[in-house]
Design an enzyme around this catalytic site. Structure first.
Site, PDB file in Angstrom:
ATOM      1  CD1 TRP A 476      -1.484   2.454   1.443  1.00 27.27           C
ATOM      2  CD2 TRP A 476      -3.226   1.079   1.642  1.00 27.27           C
ATOM      3  NE1 TRP A 476      -2.598   3.222   1.663  1.00 27.27           N
ATOM      4  CE2 TRP A 476      -3.687   2.406   1.795  1.00 27.27           C
ATOM      5  CE3 TRP A 476      -4.165   0.043   1.744  1.00 27.27           C
ATOM      6  CZ2 TRP A 476      -5.030   2.713   2.038  1.00 27.27           C
ATOM      7  CZ3 TRP A 476      -5.502   0.362   1.991  1.00 27.27           C
ATOM      8  CH2 TRP A 476      -5.918   1.680   2.121  1.00 27.27           C
ATOM      9  CG  ASP A 477       3.877   3.488  -2.768  1.00 28.25           C
ATOM     10  OD1 ASP A 477       4.240   4.289  -1.887  1.00 28.25           O
ATOM     11  OD2 ASP A 477       4.605   3.156  -3.719  1.00 28.25           O
ATOM     12  CG  ASP A 547      11.387   4.454  -2.949  1.00 33.92           C
ATOM     13  OD1 ASP A 547      10.846   3.385  -2.609  1.00 33.92           O
ATOM     14  OD2 ASP A 547      10.765   5.394  -3.483  1.00 33.92           O
TER      15      ASP A 547
HETATM   16  C1  GLA Z   1       7.195   4.380  -4.543  1.00 29.37           C
HETATM   17  C2  GLA Z   1       7.655   3.139  -3.830  1.00 29.37           C
HETATM   18  C3  GLA Z   1       8.447   2.280  -4.772  1.00 29.37           C
HETATM   19  C4  GLA Z   1       7.612   1.929  -5.971  1.00 29.37           C
HETATM   20  C5  GLA Z   1       7.100   3.183  -6.650  1.00 29.37           C
HETATM   21  C6  GLA Z   1       6.102   2.856  -7.720  1.00 29.37           C
HETATM   22  O1  GLA Z   1       8.257   5.220  -4.837  1.00 29.37           O
HETATM   23  O2  GLA Z   1       8.381   3.468  -2.694  1.00 29.37           O
HETATM   24  O3  GLA Z   1       8.902   1.118  -4.116  1.00 29.37           O
HETATM   25  O4  GLA Z   1       6.539   1.103  -5.570  1.00 29.37           O
HETATM   26  O5  GLA Z   1       6.469   4.041  -5.708  1.00 29.37           O
HETATM   27  O6  GLA Z   1       5.595   3.986  -8.328  1.00 29.37           O
END
Ligand code: GLA
Length: 746
Positions: A476-477, A547
């Site tokens: 879930w982002d 990330d």
């Molecule tokens: C965010 C997340 C990444 C990836 C991107 C996808 O940056 O942290 O791991 O899922 O979105 O758009």
């Protein structure tokens, strides 16, 4: 344990090693903070309220009422009538006035811990904790304030929260409601906070506390990459191993403020709560407002002890669900492998190779829905793009399952792209100020989740996807922070509620998700680690930490994260090289050593990496299976910090029974003409003898490796020889001798 001493009008809250004392004073029943620190045997310290000193309490000296307000150590200070230190509660009446003062009315002591409506909170059984509810009031405003304190009996934690009820006949507005406050004497403290940025989250900062207000905060709509809802005041001489620590951590995922104010009399006020910026909550007669929970930890045993307490609390009293104590499937995520350029064929090629190497789950990241071919469109269109996922999602998942792998999927449910079917149909569903062009970020807007129809629509689409195939994991982002705070559905006098209503709605949606799909493994994420907080941990047992999965960058990120949160919660993967964010090249085994301190997985195209690296994966998978119970459940100790020494990093985990330990040593920069490095281990049983193994290295002696007592290992330490080359890692395994003989440890 919580005791009320009726004659002294004093409450004593005890945890195994700490005490917290509250006193009710004077005819006006002010609620004062007496003491928080090492456990006291008795309850005699009420002289700390200094009511026998000038300016005295108002019943003895009403001409200096203002001076009394400005010095008294309040449990929950309110503003506007004489206390010039920053308050925890501000109101505005219908007449436009601020100013309030609380008086004790009654109390209740109960076994266990009540939940907080709509909010995440720690929990405990009737045996594990007791709760004190102090009911206070301001008769002029018609306001009742309940101060809730829970003392745990198995961890040195006291939690606090606040509920405000309008008992009057007219509405009033809450313009600030913090959740906890500690008024203490200043004792030359340092202040520890966590700071960062995207791809650089939660770096530890320590600095001396001076006069005035020093604060860390976020009004980005989430806890954020930039600052963290944590604050510790520590004695200037406190180290990892010894010294006093007062820490607060907020069980909340939205705007926060955590601050310490040193006043003219060298008193310090430490407080934490929802940030005041753009916050204004209307309370009509009969309505109430529940403020989120603050976790307080005190120790005189240094930062390792503080960390241990937070870890135990969160493991036992916050994490939930099927996976909270379980080993998580090793996943491979296609984000850095393919970005948006993938289809069924590519995903299955990755899955085939991955399953042969022992990887257990394929996670399909961003790009599978609507016409999403880049990050500027389709958020909100949560239906499968069958041009990419040819054959459909159910088919893809079946094929992955046939390989013996689980399947997981990515969502960003809180967002809407201007270029989406959803936005074209419902432009007013985005958070926006009417008539003002909204600020785009990653070319997207944030959905107005304060509207039930928006939540229902998004949740409906999500759950339909989840029901359409055997999906066992959701990432879930949340990829942008909030701006342009305005809701098309809220009346003008409730616009100031949007930030908090938004967070409540996220909680409600996640609650629905884990309730409807109880077997699902949920991993929260926010542009990496912007919402890694105890609030989200109540819903998901793991959170993507950052990330940036570069092995060196991760050292500081994981050090800061593990300062508070158990290793089992830290999403960590072996990623591609050169690293996509910093361009650094690090050895494959070092990336694995660092990722093994978290949930562990891969974020690369396993069909494209070098053959030697591919061949190393089964060995890394075996290491995960060998050590993950220890990493997940063991006590974590910080041994050395690369952020401080600029050469190497080292941490250790020790099993609960102290029979086994894993030390991870990362030599970041090598040195010419060096000697081995001596490190002192921690947490071992001084009487046991431990056999030492280095992963990937043959024992030097035929009868096994060296054996030393826990006492020697902790006091004299071990020597770690320098390694040739930068970015090298070593895993050192310690096994107590008798455990080996009994075959308890492989
Ligand atoms: C965010 C997340 C990444 C990836 C991107 C996808 O940056 O942290 O791991 O899922 O979105 O758009």
């Amino acid at each position: 344990m919580i005791t009320y001493y009726e004659n002294e009008r004093l409450f004593k809250l005890d945890t195994p090693n700490t005490s917290y004392l509250i006193g009710i004073v004077d005819e006006e029943n002010f609620v004062g903070h007496i003491y928080y620190g090492k456990r006291l045997l008795d309850a005699e310290a009420s002289y700390l309220l200094r009511t026998q000193e000038l300016p005295y309490v108002p019943s003895k000296n009403n001409r200096e009422r203002g001076a009394f307000y400005d010095t008294f150590p309040f449990e929950y200070p309110t503003g506007g009538v004489g206390d010039y230190r920053e308050s925890c509660l501000s109101i505005r009446t219908e007449g436009g006035h601020a100013g309030s003062m609380l008086s004790y009315v009654s109390h209740e002591i109960m076994a266990g811990k009540p939940g907080l409506t709509g909010l995440p909170a720690t929990f405990g059984s009737d045996k594990e904790c007791e709760t004190l509810k102090l009911v206070c009031e301001d008769v002029y405003v018609g306001m009742q304030v309940e101060l809730l304190y829970t003392a745990f009996s198995d961890v040195d934690v006291i939690t606090r929260s606040v509920r405000v009820v309008n008992k009057g006949k007219e509405p009033f507005y809450l313009t600030k409601v913090y959740s906890a406050c500690l008024d203490m004497d200043n004792r030359d403290y340092d202040m520890i906070t966590l700071h960062g940025s995207w791809a650089r989250e939660r770096h530890i900062q320590r600095k001396p506390l001076g006069y005035g207000i020093q604060r860390t905060s976020s009004f980005r709509g989430e806890s954020s990459h930039q600052e963290h809802p944590f604050l510790a005041l520590v004695d200037r001489h406190t180290t990892q191993e010894q010294g006093e620590v007062y820490a607060m951590n907020f069980v909340y995922s939205g705007n926060f403020c955590a601050q310490a104010e040193v006043s003219q009399f060298d008193f310090v006020r430490m407080s934490m709560g929802i940030h005041q910026e753009n916050f204004c909550w209307k309370l009509s007669p009969g309505e109430d407002f529940q403020a989120p929970e603050v976790v307080m930890v005190y120790t005189d045993q240094g930062l390792d002890a503080m960390t241990g307490t937070f870890h135990s609390l969160y493991r036992k009293h916050l994490l939930r669900g099927k996976y909270k104590d379980k080993k998580r499937p090793i996943l491979i995520n296609n984000w850095e492998a393919t970005y948006f350029d993938f289809d069924t064929k590519k995903l299955l090629a990755i899955a085939r190779e991955a399953s042969a190497l022992g990887i257990e789950m394929l996670v399909m990241d961003d790009g599978w829905f609507g016409n999403r071919s880049f990050d500027g469109c389709a958020l909100g269109d949560w239906f499968v793009n069958e041009e990419k996922i040819d054959g459909g999602l159910a088919h893809l998942v079946e094929e992955v399952n046939k390989l013996g792998m689980k399947f997981g999927i990515w969502f960003e449910p809180e967002m809407i792209s201007p270029d989406s079917a959803l936005y074209r149909e419902h432009p007013d569903w985005a958070i926006a100020i009417p008539g003002r062009p909204g600020t785009q970020s990653r070319q997207q807007y944030v959905l107005d989740l304060s509207r039930k129809e928006v939540v229902d629509c998004i949740y409906g689409m999500m759950s339909a996807v989840l029901r359409s195939a055997n999906i066992e994991y959701v990432k879930w982002d949340m990829n942008r922070q909030l701006t342009d705070i305005g809701s098309a559905a809220l009346p003008p006098d409730r616009q100031g509620e949007l930030y908090h209503r938004y967070v409540l709605a996220v909680y409600e949606m996640q609650n629905r998700l884990i309730h409807d799909f109880p077997d699902l493994l949920l991993e929260n994420c926010s542009g990496g680690g912007a919402r890694f907080d105890p609030g989200m941990l109540y819903y998901s047992p793991q959170i993507w930490c950052s990330d940036d999965a570069d092995a060196v960058e991760r050292l500081a990120i994981q050090e800061g994260t593990a300062l508070l949160y158990p290793l089992s919660t830290m999403g960590a993967h072996v990623s591609d090289c050169p690293n996509h964010i910093v361009g650094r090249v690090t050895p494959f085994h070092t990336r694995a050593a660092v990722a093994l301190a978290g949930t562990f997985g891969y974020e690369l195209d396993v069909t494209k990496i070098a053959r030697e690296e591919r061949e190393e994966i089964p060995r890394q998978v075996a290491l995960y299976h060998k050590y993950n119970d220890l990493v997940r459940e063991g006590a974590y100790y910080r041994i050395a910090s690369y952020s401080q020494n600029h050469h190497y990093d080292c941490w250790q985990v020790v099993s609960e029974d102290k029979r086994e330990s894993l030390v991870t040593f990362v030599q970041v920069m090598t040195r010419a003409n060096h000697k081995s490095r001596r490190i002192l281990l921690k947490g071992l049983d001084e009487k046991r003898r431990y056999r030492i193994y280095v992963e990937g290295q043959k024992p030097e002696r035929e009868d096994g490796e060296l054996v030393y007592s826990g006492d020697t290992l902790m006091k004299a330490g071990i020597l770690v020889p320098d390694m040739l080359g930068d970015f090298q890692a070593k895993l050192i395994h310690l096994v107590a001798e008798e455990s080996e003989k009994k075959g308890q440890v492989e």
